[in-house]
Design an enzyme around this catalytic site. Structure first.
Site, PDB file in Angstrom:
ATOM      1  N   ARG A 166      -1.987 113.567   9.610  1.00 32.56           N
ATOM      2  CA  ARG A 166      -2.397 113.821  10.991  1.00 32.56           C
ATOM      3  C   ARG A 166      -3.221 115.101  11.045  1.00 32.56           C
ATOM      4  O   ARG A 166      -3.070 115.992  10.210  1.00 32.56           O
ATOM      5  CB  ARG A 166      -1.162 113.954  11.900  1.00 32.56           C
ATOM      6  CG  ARG A 166      -0.239 112.730  11.874  1.00 32.56           C
ATOM      7  CD  ARG A 166      -0.794 111.590  12.682  1.00 32.56           C
ATOM      8  NE  ARG A 166      -0.031 110.351  12.482  1.00 32.56           N
ATOM      9  CZ  ARG A 166       1.075 110.035  13.165  1.00 32.56           C
ATOM     10  NH1 ARG A 166       1.571 110.881  14.037  1.00 32.56           N
ATOM     11  NH2 ARG A 166       1.668 108.875  12.950  1.00 32.56           N
ATOM     12  N   TRP A 172       2.072 103.640  22.291  1.00 38.53           N
ATOM     13  CA  TRP A 172       2.558 103.567  23.665  1.00 38.53           C
ATOM     14  C   TRP A 172       1.613 104.308  24.602  1.00 38.53           C
ATOM     15  O   TRP A 172       1.279 103.811  25.688  1.00 38.53           O
ATOM     16  CB  TRP A 172       3.962 104.161  23.754  1.00 38.53           C
ATOM     17  CG  TRP A 172       4.509 104.234  25.149  1.00 38.53           C
ATOM     18  CD1 TRP A 172       5.125 103.232  25.846  1.00 38.53           C
ATOM     19  CD2 TRP A 172       4.461 105.373  26.024  1.00 38.53           C
ATOM     20  NE1 TRP A 172       5.468 103.678  27.106  1.00 38.53           N
ATOM     21  CE2 TRP A 172       5.071 104.989  27.238  1.00 38.53           C
ATOM     22  CE3 TRP A 172       3.966 106.668  25.892  1.00 38.53           C
ATOM     23  CZ2 TRP A 172       5.199 105.863  28.321  1.00 38.53           C
ATOM     24  CZ3 TRP A 172       4.084 107.543  26.964  1.00 38.53           C
ATOM     25  CH2 TRP A 172       4.702 107.141  28.163  1.00 38.53           C
ATOM     26  N   SER A 191       9.305 102.484   5.597  1.00 38.09           N
ATOM     27  CA  SER A 191       8.393 103.635   5.552  1.00 38.09           C
ATOM     28  C   SER A 191       9.042 104.875   4.942  1.00 38.09           C
ATOM     29  O   SER A 191       8.926 105.982   5.464  1.00 38.09           O
ATOM     30  CB  SER A 191       7.855 103.951   6.959  1.00 38.09           C
ATOM     31  OG  SER A 191       7.026 102.916   7.404  1.00 38.09           O
ATOM     32  N   ARG A 219       2.262 107.007  19.697  1.00 34.14           N
ATOM     33  CA  ARG A 219       0.822 107.070  19.979  1.00 34.14           C
ATOM     34  C   ARG A 219       0.320 105.751  20.560  1.00 34.14           C
ATOM     35  O   ARG A 219      -0.520 105.745  21.467  1.00 34.14           O
ATOM     36  CB  ARG A 219       0.058 107.423  18.704  1.00 34.14           C
ATOM     37  CG  ARG A 219       0.394 108.819  18.170  1.00 34.14           C
ATOM     38  CD  ARG A 219      -0.614 109.302  17.157  1.00 34.14           C
ATOM     39  NE  ARG A 219      -0.718 108.426  16.000  1.00 34.14           N
ATOM     40  CZ  ARG A 219      -1.638 108.565  15.048  1.00 34.14           C
ATOM     41  NH1 ARG A 219      -2.548 109.516  15.139  1.00 34.14           N
ATOM     42  NH2 ARG A 219      -1.649 107.754  14.007  1.00 34.14           N
ATOM     43  N   ASN A 241       3.252 111.954   7.598  1.00 34.19           N
ATOM     44  CA  ASN A 241       2.767 112.327   8.927  1.00 34.19           C
ATOM     45  C   ASN A 241       2.161 113.724   8.911  1.00 34.19           C
ATOM     46  O   ASN A 241       1.087 113.967   9.487  1.00 34.19           O
ATOM     47  CB  ASN A 241       3.907 112.311   9.953  1.00 34.19           C
ATOM     48  CG  ASN A 241       4.410 110.924  10.269  1.00 34.19           C
ATOM     49  OD1 ASN A 241       5.583 110.748  10.580  1.00 34.19           O
ATOM     50  ND2 ASN A 241       3.544 109.926  10.179  1.00 34.19           N
ATOM     51  N   THR A 249       6.847 113.198   5.586  1.00 28.79           N
ATOM     52  CA  THR A 249       5.925 114.079   4.866  1.00 28.79           C
ATOM     53  C   THR A 249       4.500 113.549   4.999  1.00 28.79           C
ATOM     54  O   THR A 249       3.546 114.328   5.087  1.00 28.79           O
ATOM     55  CB  THR A 249       6.317 114.153   3.377  1.00 28.79           C
ATOM     56  OG1 THR A 249       6.466 112.818   2.851  1.00 28.79           O
ATOM     57  CG2 THR A 249       7.628 114.891   3.195  1.00 28.79           C
ATOM     58  N   HIS A 271       4.064 111.492  22.127  1.00 32.39           N
ATOM     59  CA  HIS A 271       5.008 112.259  21.325  1.00 32.39           C
ATOM     60  C   HIS A 271       6.061 112.922  22.220  1.00 32.39           C
ATOM     61  O   HIS A 271       7.256 112.947  21.884  1.00 32.39           O
ATOM     62  CB  HIS A 271       4.276 113.321  20.511  1.00 32.39           C
ATOM     63  CG  HIS A 271       3.466 112.769  19.382  1.00 32.39           C
ATOM     64  ND1 HIS A 271       3.952 111.801  18.512  1.00 32.39           N
ATOM     65  CD2 HIS A 271       2.195 113.052  18.967  1.00 32.39           C
ATOM     66  CE1 HIS A 271       3.020 111.517  17.615  1.00 32.39           C
ATOM     67  NE2 HIS A 271       1.949 112.252  17.872  1.00 32.39           N
ATOM     68  N   ASP A 277       9.235 104.667  16.080  1.00 34.60           N
ATOM     69  CA  ASP A 277       7.815 104.427  15.824  1.00 34.60           C
ATOM     70  C   ASP A 277       7.114 103.940  17.088  1.00 34.60           C
ATOM     71  O   ASP A 277       7.707 103.232  17.906  1.00 34.60           O
ATOM     72  CB  ASP A 277       7.678 103.386  14.713  1.00 34.60           C
ATOM     73  CG  ASP A 277       6.257 103.278  14.184  1.00 34.60           C
ATOM     74  OD1 ASP A 277       5.526 104.275  14.242  1.00 34.60           O
ATOM     75  OD2 ASP A 277       5.886 102.192  13.716  1.00 34.60           O
ATOM     76  N   GLY A 278       5.840 104.309  17.221  1.00 35.20           N
ATOM     77  CA  GLY A 278       5.013 103.749  18.282  1.00 35.20           C
ATOM     78  C   GLY A 278       4.676 104.696  19.424  1.00 35.20           C
ATOM     79  O   GLY A 278       4.179 104.260  20.464  1.00 35.20           O
TER      80      GLY A 278
END
Length: 256
Positions: free
Chosen positions: A84, A36, A213, A34, A80, A78, A49, A31-32
């Protein structure tokens, strides 16, 4: 000097970890990506990504060095795919195809690839690349497996497992009452995406979020959980070793 001290400390920690109990199966919630990218002053989340996807290979090498035989990676959920925007999802799918082809589908692979999720609901090219990686690594003789959870949801997995179990029993002539009366944990297990593979001993989540999650909900019932503040692209071997050290220091109770 800080880099040298960091290297020496990492080496020392690696020796300490190798001397203790090690997880046989590690789950990774990466996770993280975006966040970052934003923290690095980048406006394009795709950069995060890409860095995150490429980082998987490095983290797998750390697992290999410790002798961890099974790794499960939460690539995308699912949710995501549903939440998005189309352009970001398309970029993510293309990135998955590229990384799978370039990093996992290699001659003499160390990792046998398995899949978890609604693979056939993914774009055709992505599903084809993922299934190709499974075939290309099928004869891997190391005994090491990496499960890629793509388009995955833990609740959905249980629903799909129960549906498959009921269809199988119905085809054998069982009534709904008979299926219900004979339902056990052991009867559901063979219908999960991860059938035949051990449950994770340790689940690591990056980015500071403290939740699963919807990742391997059934399989993680007795897993040890470790939450790391670093964003996935910035997740260091030192952070990984600290997670394993934390695992080694715990007394596993399996529901107790």
């Amino acid at each position: 000097m800080p880099d040298l001290l960091h290297s020496l400390y990492t080496r020392r920690l690696r020796r300490q970890v190798m001397a203790g109990p090690l997880p046989g199966h590690v789950g990774l919630i990466m996770d993280g990506n975006r966040r970052w990218a934003r923290a690095m002053g980048l406006t394009d989340p795709g950069v995060g990504h890409r860095r995150g996807a490429e980082h998987v290979e490095e983290v797998l090498s750390w697992c290999q060095a410790l002798g961890v035989q099974h790794v499960s990676v939460f690539v995308c959920s699912t949710e995501n795919l549903q939440r998005r925007d189309d352009a970001e999802v398309a970029y993510l799918m293309a990135l998955i195809e590229q990384v799978v082809a370039d990093r996992l589908t290699v001659p003499d692979p160390h990792w046998q690839v398995h899949l978890a999720g609604l693979i056939d609901a993914l774009p055709e090219s992505t599903a084809r690349a993922l299934k190709g990686a499974v075939e290309a690594t099928r004869t891997c003789a190391t005994g090491a497996t990496v499960t890629l959870a793509v388009g995955y949801g833990g609740r959905q997995e249980v629903v799909e497992a129960l549906r498959e179990l009921m269809y199988t029993r119905a085809d054998a002539g069982a009534s709904l009452t008979e299926v219900a009366d004979s339902l056990t944990v052991e009867s559901i297990e063979p219908h999960l995406y991860t059938a035949g593979r051990p449950h994770p001993d340790l689940v690591i989540r990056t980015s500071g979020e403290k939740r699963l999650s919807n990742f391997l909900l059934w399989q993680s019932a007795y897993s040890e959980l470790y939450f790391c503040d670093a964003y996935w692209p910035a997740f260091r071997e030192l952070d990984f070793l600290r997670a394993v050290r934390s695992f080694a220091a715990r007394q596993r109770r399996y529901g107790g």
